[in-house]
Motif scaffolding. Sequence first.
Motif, short mmCIF file in Angstrom:
data_model
loop_
_atom_site.label_atom_id
_atom_site.label_comp_id
_atom_site.label_asym_id
_atom_site.label_seq_id
_atom_site.Cartn_x
_atom_site.Cartn_y
_atom_site.Cartn_z
N ARG A 115 -5.60 -14.99 6.93
CA ARG A 115 -6.40 -14.00 6.24
C ARG A 115 -5.57 -13.44 5.30
NH1 ARG A 115 -8.73 -10.77 11.31
NH2 ARG A 115 -10.09 -9.98 9.63
N PRO A 116 -5.13 -13.90 4.11
CA PRO A 116 -4.34 -13.45 3.17
C PRO A 116 -4.79 -11.86 2.64
CG PRO A 116 -5.76 -15.32 2.22
CD PRO A 116 -5.66 -15.46 3.81
N ARG A 117 -6.06 -11.67 2.58
CA ARG A 117 -6.73 -10.37 2.16
C ARG A 117 -6.16 -9.13 2.91
NH1 ARG A 117 -10.64 -8.37 5.65
NH2 ARG A 117 -11.38 -9.65 7.14
N LEU A 118 -5.58 -9.31 4.17
CA LEU A 118 -4.86 -8.45 5.01
C LEU A 118 -3.42 -7.92 4.34
CD1 LEU A 118 -5.28 -9.54 8.71
CD2 LEU A 118 -6.76 -8.07 7.33
N ARG A 119 -2.96 -8.64 3.50
CA ARG A 119 -1.75 -8.33 2.91
C ARG A 119 -1.90 -7.06 1.93
NH1 ARG A 119 2.44 -11.73 2.63
NH2 ARG A 119 3.23 -10.46 0.82
N HIS A 120 -0.94 -6.17 1.84
CA HIS A 120 -1.19 -5.00 1.16
C HIS A 120 -1.00 -5.37 -0.26
CE1 HIS A 120 -0.17 -1.44 -0.99
NE2 HIS A 120 -0.04 -0.62 0.31
#
Length: 212
Positions: A115-120
């Motif tokens: 879930r790369p969208r969780l990266r800041h």
Amino acid sequence: MGAAAARHWAAVHDEAAVATVGRTVYTLLPQARPAEARRLAEQAIAALGRILEIPLRAAVSRAAGGPAELPELRAEVDDILRVTTASPDTPTVAGLAETHAQVLLLHFADELARRPRLRHPGIDAMLEHDRVRDTDYAASVAIWLDAVGNVGEAAKRLTIHPNTLKYRLRRARELFGIDLDHPDVRLSCWLQLRLTGADACAHEARVRFGPS
């Protein structure tokens, strides 16, 4: 390897059950207490290492309360082996107690990969800025976080003046929207930067090129 392991365990434990999956040999030791299981694992690593002439690692799980727990304990063993086989500095025989932090980071990395969208977004922007412009914002933030906010200690590790580090931290806030005053943001950023190896990269750069 599986055959050699099966012969070894048959000789040292009457009730041992052995199964081989790929390059991993799983061994069940009914009635064995944790200390005995670790001792037998250490002996197995030594004996099989001599026979096979390859480096080996063993992971010891907690004791199972029943057959239903076996899939979970297999996953625990796999997690430990992911850590210990990736680094020569880890113990030859390890349990979750010795590898807990690394296992937790592995799962965090797995979740970010899924879930790369969780990266800041600021972290990715900062890393890209460093890559394109040859700056050291990510390493500076990572090492400052490693030093628990001690500017003097972090600046020493970076071989820069403390005022230079303070400037970089201020600019990281301004350029990338990273609120380092907030403890939850600091934790999130530290975890993401830790996984990129930003602090290690800074050390290597200083060794090769000297301070900047």
